[in-house]
Structures are given as C-alpha cells and as structure tokens.
Design a protein around this motif. Structure first.
Motif, PDB file in Angstrom:
ATOM      1  N   GLU A   9       0.862  -1.187   0.000  1.00 21.93           N
ATOM      2  CA  GLU A   9       0.000   0.000   0.000  1.00 21.93           C
ATOM      3  C   GLU A   9       0.894   1.232   0.000  1.00 21.93           C
ATOM      4  O   GLU A   9       1.810   1.336   0.812  1.00 21.93           O
ATOM      5  CB  GLU A   9      -0.891  -0.056   1.251  1.00 21.93           C
ATOM      6  N   ASP A  10       0.631   2.167  -0.918  1.00 18.86           N
ATOM      7  CA  ASP A  10       1.490   3.338  -1.015  1.00 18.86           C
ATOM      8  C   ASP A  10       0.990   4.516  -0.191  1.00 18.86           C
ATOM      9  O   ASP A  10       1.713   5.493   0.001  1.00 18.86           O
ATOM     10  CB  ASP A  10       1.660   3.761  -2.479  1.00 18.86           C
ATOM     11  N   ASP A  53      -2.959  -3.325  -2.531  1.00 14.90           N
ATOM     12  CA  ASP A  53      -3.616  -2.260  -3.255  1.00 14.90           C
ATOM     13  C   ASP A  53      -3.373  -2.505  -4.755  1.00 14.90           C
ATOM     14  O   ASP A  53      -2.495  -3.285  -5.125  1.00 14.90           O
ATOM     15  CB  ASP A  53      -2.945  -0.946  -2.825  1.00 14.90           C
ATOM     16  N   GLY A  55      -3.611   0.441  -7.118  1.00 15.94           N
ATOM     17  CA  GLY A  55      -3.020   1.695  -7.594  1.00 15.94           C
ATOM     18  C   GLY A  55      -1.713   1.962  -6.875  1.00 15.94           C
ATOM     19  O   GLY A  55      -1.677   2.546  -5.798  1.00 15.94           O
ATOM     20  N   LYS A 102     -11.885  -0.711  -0.911  1.00 14.57           N
ATOM     21  CA  LYS A 102     -11.489   0.145   0.207  1.00 14.57           C
ATOM     22  C   LYS A 102     -12.741   0.721   0.864  1.00 14.57           C
ATOM     23  O   LYS A 102     -13.725   1.016   0.202  1.00 14.57           O
ATOM     24  CB  LYS A 102     -10.546   1.243  -0.274  1.00 14.57           C
TER      25      LYS A 102
HETATM   26 CA    CA Z   1      -2.725   3.398  -3.903  1.00 13.04          CA
END
Ligand code: CA
Length: 238
Positions: A9-10, A53, A55, A102
């Motif tokens: 996860e970024d 995630d 993205g 999410k």
């Molecule tokens: Ca993301």
C-alpha cells in the motif's frame, strides 16, 4: 506460529491503519509501498498472505499478482478503490484469492484474511484428512494424459511434470477431473469454489476456466482438453 502478512500500500495513512488492525489481531506485518519493494519482500521474507492495493506508484498491483503467481501460490487478497466487475475479474483471473474494496469494515477484512489463511493451511491437510476422494479412480484421476491427485492437491501434465495451480484453480480442475467425459454444470463448479471466493460470480467460472486452459491446453484459444458445453457447463476429455 503467527501468520505473516505482506501489506502492499502506497498511502501511508491507510497502511498505518491497516498495520494497526493486523497487528492487533496478532499478525506479523511487513509493508511495501511499491511493486518492486513487494517483490523484494516476497523473496526476503516469504509471507503467508499478501494484502495488496492496485493503484501503486511504479506498476499496477495487477502486475504484482501476475509476478507473484509466476513463482508462488501464496494467498493474495486485493484491497482496492476500484469497484467494477471487470476490475475484480481481472484480479481474480490473474490469481487473486479474494477482492475487497477500500472502505470495507475492518472486522470483515480481518475475517476474510482469517478465512483465507485457514483455507490455505487446510488445503493439503484438510483434503488428506477427508480420505480418498469420491471418484471412480480413488485418489487419482486421469484425463487427456493429465493426472490429478485430489488428496495431494497436485497435477501432472502428460510429460509427468508437476504443474502449479492456485487453490481455486485446482478446485475447479478437480471438480472437472473427478468424472472425465462428464459435463459439470457451472453451478457445480461454483459450488466447488464457493468457500474460496466469498461472493462467486457466475463469470468467475469463466476466468478460472481460461486460467486452467492457459496452463493445460496446447492451444488455449482452441481448447481440446477442457471443452465448453454451451449453456450447460464444461467437461474434460477422457
Ligand atoms: Ca494506492
């Protein structure tokens, strides 16, 4: 032993929150913010489950699923903001075990993780404990040169080489292989994976069939091993 989860996860806010929930359940947590870091982490400290995630800054999370599946059957759960059926199917087709959007309730997320881990751990031991599968050939079935060992969760191609399948793929394959030549309805195939895909969509079966064909068929575009019986289901050729 506590399960070890790789969280990809970024968004630091989200990963911090998820890490809190996961650790409060007693899981060990590694965090990676990019696909590259995630692949390094998979090598350095193989996780029991990957929560990812889609993205991500360097590559799409789908690329991560594809690359991990190239080397491992570790359970993968997607947690993404993407909500369409196409996006969900794309992830499942590449080998994700579950897909959550999410905003999912943390309690549900933890439950899905627990269930996915339990199924991963019971995969081999559970089927062995159930004893011989209820097929004509006992524990083993053969079709088109392939050998499927139900209890061992393994399958060999006509050259006798082991071929890796994800659990859900294997369950679909096993359902077909139990009775070579007999048509298995889409409903029966859905039943076979229902415990593994919490809200199985009818089209999920198509994605599993196409994944199986890519691993089994000499020419996946012109199937000769797993045949489609239009409007009824699928069968494997004896
Ligand atoms: Ca993301």
């Amino acid at each position: 032993m506590t399960a070890h989860i790789l969280l990809v996860e970024d968004d630091a806010l989200i990963s911090g929150l998820l890490e809190f929930h996961l650790k409060s359940e007693g899981y060990g947590v590694d965090i990676a913010a990019t696909v590259e870091d995630a692949l390094t982490a998979v090598e350095a400290h193989p996780p029991d489950l990957i929560l990812t995630d889609l993205g991500l800054p360097d590559e799409d999370g789908l690329a991560l699923i594809r690359k991990v599946r190239g080397r491992s059957n570790v359970p993968i759960i997607v947690l993404s903001a993407r909500t369409t059926t196409e996006q969900r199917l794309a992830a499942l087709e590449l080998g994700a075990d579950d897909y959550l959007t999410k905003g999912v309730d943390p309690g549900e997320l933890l439950l899905r993780i627990r269930n996915t881990l339990a199924r991963a751990q019971s995969g081999v031991a559970g089927s062995a404990a159930r004893g011989p599968a209820q097929s004509s050939g006992g524990d083993v079935s053969r079709f088109s040169g392939w050998t499927v060992n139900f209890a061992g969760y393994t399958a060999q191609n006509p050259k006798g080489e082991d071929v890796e399948f994800t659990r859900s793929e294997f369950l679909v394959l096993a359902a077909l292989a139990r009775h070579p030549g007999r048509v298995v309805s889409r409903d029966a195939l859905l039943d076979a994976i229902s415990g593994f895909d919490d809200a199985p969509l009818d089209r999920t079966i198509d994605t599993y069939i196409s994944r199986l064909r890519r691993k089994i068929e000499p020419d996946p575009k012109n199937p000769t091993v797993i045949l489609t019986m239009k409007g009824v289901g699928y069968r494997v050729v004896e």
